[in-house]
Design a protein around this motif. Sequence first.
Motif, PDB file in Angstrom:
ATOM      1  N   LEU A  24      51.633  38.480  54.393  1.00 13.93           N
ATOM      2  CA  LEU A  24      52.763  38.092  55.240  1.00 13.93           C
ATOM      3  C   LEU A  24      52.288  37.224  56.405  1.00 13.93           C
ATOM      4  O   LEU A  24      51.212  37.462  56.962  1.00 13.93           O
ATOM      5  CB  LEU A  24      53.434  39.345  55.826  1.00 13.93           C
ATOM      6  N   TYR A  25      53.087  36.224  56.758  1.00 16.50           N
ATOM      7  CA  TYR A  25      52.879  35.486  58.005  1.00 16.50           C
ATOM      8  C   TYR A  25      54.110  35.696  58.871  1.00 16.50           C
ATOM      9  O   TYR A  25      55.223  35.864  58.356  1.00 16.50           O
ATOM     10  CB  TYR A  25      52.718  33.979  57.749  1.00 16.50           C
ATOM     11  N   ARG A  26      53.902  35.652  60.164  1.00 15.53           N
ATOM     12  CA  ARG A  26      55.045  35.801  61.064  1.00 15.53           C
ATOM     13  C   ARG A  26      55.739  34.455  61.236  1.00 15.53           C
ATOM     14  O   ARG A  26      55.093  33.436  61.444  1.00 15.53           O
ATOM     15  CB  ARG A  26      54.568  36.323  62.427  1.00 15.53           C
ATOM     16  N   GLY A  52      49.337  23.999  42.399  1.00 18.12           N
ATOM     17  CA  GLY A  52      50.717  24.131  42.875  1.00 18.12           C
ATOM     18  C   GLY A  52      50.911  23.167  44.026  1.00 18.12           C
ATOM     19  O   GLY A  52      49.931  22.701  44.631  1.00 18.12           O
ATOM     20  N   GLU A  53      52.175  22.878  44.328  1.00 17.46           N
ATOM     21  CA  GLU A  53      52.436  21.937  45.416  1.00 17.46           C
ATOM     22  C   GLU A  53      52.057  22.545  46.761  1.00 17.46           C
ATOM     23  O   GLU A  53      51.828  23.751  46.877  1.00 17.46           O
ATOM     24  CB  GLU A  53      53.930  21.583  45.435  1.00 17.46           C
ATOM     25  N   SER A  54      52.071  21.693  47.766  1.00 13.01           N
ATOM     26  CA  SER A  54      51.756  22.134  49.125  1.00 13.01           C
ATOM     27  C   SER A  54      52.689  23.279  49.544  1.00 13.01           C
ATOM     28  O   SER A  54      53.888  23.231  49.294  1.00 13.01           O
ATOM     29  CB  SER A  54      51.950  20.938  50.059  1.00 13.01           C
ATOM     30  N   SER A  56      52.587  26.388  48.413  1.00  4.78           N
ATOM     31  CA  SER A  56      52.875  27.397  47.389  1.00  4.78           C
ATOM     32  C   SER A  56      52.087  28.695  47.585  1.00  4.78           C
ATOM     33  O   SER A  56      52.362  29.684  46.911  1.00  4.78           O
ATOM     34  CB  SER A  56      52.608  26.814  45.992  1.00  4.78           C
ATOM     35  N   GLY A  57      51.114  28.677  48.493  1.00  5.22           N
ATOM     36  CA  GLY A  57      50.391  29.920  48.797  1.00  5.22           C
ATOM     37  C   GLY A  57      48.957  29.947  48.279  1.00  5.22           C
ATOM     38  O   GLY A  57      48.282  30.973  48.361  1.00  5.22           O
ATOM     39  N   LYS A  58      48.473  28.803  47.792  1.00  5.06           N
ATOM     40  CA  LYS A  58      47.133  28.753  47.183  1.00  5.06           C
ATOM     41  C   LYS A  58      46.043  29.106  48.191  1.00  5.06           C
ATOM     42  O   LYS A  58      45.188  29.957  47.925  1.00  5.06           O
ATOM     43  CB  LYS A  58      46.860  27.349  46.596  1.00  5.06           C
ATOM     44  N   SER A  59      46.077  28.443  49.344  1.00  9.32           N
ATOM     45  CA  SER A  59      45.025  28.702  50.342  1.00  9.32           C
ATOM     46  C   SER A  59      45.111  30.129  50.853  1.00  9.32           C
ATOM     47  O   SER A  59      44.084  30.768  51.113  1.00  9.32           O
ATOM     48  CB  SER A  59      45.157  27.747  51.535  1.00  9.32           C
ATOM     49  N   THR A  60      46.325  30.628  51.004  1.00 10.74           N
ATOM     50  CA  THR A  60      46.499  32.001  51.487  1.00 10.74           C
ATOM     51  C   THR A  60      45.880  32.985  50.501  1.00 10.74           C
ATOM     52  O   THR A  60      45.172  33.913  50.901  1.00 10.74           O
ATOM     53  CB  THR A  60      47.998  32.302  51.699  1.00 10.74           C
ATOM     54  N   LEU A  61      46.105  32.756  49.221  1.00 12.40           N
ATOM     55  CA  LEU A  61      45.495  33.629  48.210  1.00 12.40           C
ATOM     56  C   LEU A  61      43.969  33.524  48.273  1.00 12.40           C
ATOM     57  O   LEU A  61      43.251  34.534  48.243  1.00 12.40           O
ATOM     58  CB  LEU A  61      46.018  33.256  46.814  1.00 12.40           C
ATOM     59  N   PHE A 108      36.085  26.162  52.792  1.00 13.74           N
ATOM     60  CA  PHE A 108      37.475  26.098  53.233  1.00 13.74           C
ATOM     61  C   PHE A 108      38.026  24.696  53.117  1.00 13.74           C
ATOM     62  O   PHE A 108      37.274  23.721  53.123  1.00 13.74           O
ATOM     63  CB  PHE A 108      37.586  26.508  54.704  1.00 13.74           C
ATOM     64  N   GLN A 109      39.346  24.650  53.088  1.00 18.80           N
ATOM     65  CA  GLN A 109      40.034  23.367  53.190  1.00 18.80           C
ATOM     66  C   GLN A 109      39.574  22.717  54.497  1.00 18.80           C
ATOM     67  O   GLN A 109      39.326  23.415  55.470  1.00 18.80           O
ATOM     68  CB  GLN A 109      41.538  23.635  53.265  1.00 18.80           C
ATOM     69  N   ALA A 110      39.434  21.390  54.501  1.00 22.61           N
ATOM     70  CA  ALA A 110      39.001  20.671  55.696  1.00 22.61           C
ATOM     71  C   ALA A 110      37.624  21.120  56.159  1.00 22.61           C
ATOM     72  O   ALA A 110      37.296  21.075  57.334  1.00 22.61           O
ATOM     73  CB  ALA A 110      40.010  20.829  56.835  1.00 22.61           C
TER      74      ALA A 110
HETATM   75  N1  LIG Z   1      48.774  30.810  59.791  1.00 21.64           N
HETATM   76  C1  LIG Z   1      50.014  30.689  59.287  1.00 21.64           C
HETATM   77  N2  LIG Z   1      51.098  31.112  59.965  1.00 21.64           N
HETATM   78  C2  LIG Z   1      52.340  30.996  59.452  1.00 21.64           C
HETATM   79  N3  LIG Z   1      52.595  30.443  58.250  1.00 21.64           N
HETATM   80  C3  LIG Z   1      51.567  29.989  57.530  1.00 21.64           C
HETATM   81  C4  LIG Z   1      50.221  30.072  58.010  1.00 21.64           C
HETATM   82  N4  LIG Z   1      49.403  29.526  57.069  1.00 21.64           N
HETATM   83  C5  LIG Z   1      50.210  29.134  56.061  1.00 21.64           C
HETATM   84  N5  LIG Z   1      51.504  29.409  56.330  1.00 21.64           N
HETATM   85  C6  LIG Z   1      52.653  29.167  55.460  1.00 21.64           C
HETATM   86  O1  LIG Z   1      52.455  29.901  54.268  1.00 21.64           O
HETATM   87  C7  LIG Z   1      52.888  29.172  53.130  1.00 21.64           C
HETATM   88  C8  LIG Z   1      51.729  29.047  52.150  1.00 21.64           C
HETATM   89  O2  LIG Z   1      50.733  28.231  52.749  1.00 21.64           O
HETATM   90  P1  LIG Z   1      49.346  27.894  52.041  1.00 21.64           P
HETATM   91  O3  LIG Z   1      48.543  27.074  52.991  1.00 21.64           O
HETATM   92  O4  LIG Z   1      48.749  29.130  51.498  1.00 21.64           O
HETATM   93  O5  LIG Z   1      49.843  26.998  50.834  1.00 21.64           O
HETATM   94  P2  LIG Z   1      49.000  25.984  49.937  1.00 21.64           P
HETATM   95  O6  LIG Z   1      49.568  26.099  48.577  1.00 21.64           O
HETATM   96  O7  LIG Z   1      47.555  26.245  50.095  1.00 21.64           O
HETATM   97  O8  LIG Z   1      49.381  24.584  50.548  1.00 21.64           O
HETATM   98  P3  LIG Z   1      48.443  23.318  50.854  1.00 21.64           P
HETATM   99  O9  LIG Z   1      48.129  22.716  49.513  1.00 21.64           O
HETATM  100  O10 LIG Z   1      49.323  22.448  51.700  1.00 21.64           O
HETATM  101  O11 LIG Z   1      47.258  23.849  51.567  1.00 21.64           O
HETATM  102  C9  LIG Z   1      53.404  27.840  53.660  1.00 21.64           C
HETATM  103  O12 LIG Z   1      54.819  27.909  53.773  1.00 21.64           O
HETATM  104  C10 LIG Z   1      52.749  27.710  55.012  1.00 21.64           C
HETATM  105  O13 LIG Z   1      53.552  26.950  55.884  1.00 21.64           O
END
Ligand SMILES: Nc1ncnc2c1ncn2[C@@H]1O[C@H](COP(=O)(O)OP(=O)(O)OP(=O)(O)O)[C@@H](O)[C@H]1O
Length: 340
Positions: A24-26, A52-54, A56-61, A108-110
């Motif tokens: 979860l993110y706030r 997945g597109e920007s 979609s939650g990839k980096s979070t996973l 990490f990304q970047a």
């Molecule tokens: N620190 C954070 N606080 C709040 N929301 C966040 C945070 N990091 C990511 N999000 C949100 O969580 C969702 C998933 O983000 P995430 O970066 O995991 O996606 P992604 O698929 O990796 O995208 P990208 O390819 O752009 O990196 C997005 O809606 C993003 O805006």
Amino acid sequence: MTDTIERATEDAVAEVRVRDLTVLYRTAQGERPAVSNASIDLRRGQITGLVGESGSGKSTLALSLMNAIPEPGRISAGSVRVEGVGDVTALRGEHLRKVRGAALGYVFQASQNSLNPLKAIGRQLLDLGRSHKVQDPRTLVAKARELADRMGLDGQRVLDSYQHELSGGMRQRIGIVFALVLNAKVLILDEPTTALDMISQAAVLDIVRQVHEENDLATLIVTHDMGVVSEVADRLAVMYGGRIVEDGPVLDLLRRPAHPYTRALIRATARITGDTAEAKALPGRPPDLTTVPTTGCVFRERCALAMDICAETEPRLTAWAEDRRRACHAEPAAVTGESS
Ligand SMILES: Nc1ncnc2c1ncn2[C@@H]1O[C@H](COP(=O)(O)OP(=O)(O)OP(=O)(O)O)[C@@H](O)[C@H]1O
């Protein structure tokens, strides 16, 4: 669902087992899931591409695999079990720090911006070795030099350099060297080649593939570029709106995508279809945390096959063919175009 994964991995050892993971993110509207109920294995000897597109939650996973979700985000449910380590989501402090790097190598990304500007790269490498109690710094340096050489860099020169003396692409490759140098069995690369041109991208991924094979790693490559990863991955997992919507062996998945989102992503990738004129952009925009549907299928608003049930019930990720899973209410044949 879990049973399906256990059966599918019998012949390939799962180095990482993610189960029912929710992050979860706030937001201004309260806490929202960026990853929802995700279950996936990273198998030894296999490269998994997470696409997945920007948003979609990839980096979070990927960050969850290292229990590195930034505050005020949090893992609210599920587990990430790493072979020989246990559930990473339960680790804290020094123990967690040791596991990162030693068991889990990551870029990490970047990451091209994550080096310390005040220290030569070689010094940073020695710091990394010291913080992980590496007994033999010479071997560490020799290994880093060799890896850098293989990535098309002048290893010794790079180790003597400061960050500002290196291009973005060079820094990105250094990031990968750092991730590999401690002999982690799991390698996590988040958009590892974005700063590189197409030719360098292919060359760097080729080295990643070689090192991956030499060391029998379990590797995850996160990218929005399905074309790039398709050439190097063994498996693909597709994310949309915080859900894994489909996964399976790369060739089979590309040949007969069984989720409408995967199908659309493939059609939008000229590198896969082989025809720039044919590549069709996916209409509409992916949801963000505040716009993702809270009931039914997260993809339904962009889906050509949406039915009434898609607004009511969220489809679960389930097996539908050998080593293939999908989360979709439509019949597989309706998506693949094959007769059932
Ligand atoms: N620190 C954070 N606080 C709040 N929301 C966040 C945070 N990091 C990511 N999000 C949100 O969580 C969702 C998933 O983000 P995430 O970066 O995991 O996606 P992604 O698929 O990796 O995208 P990208 O390819 O752009 O990196 C997005 O809606 C993003 O805006």
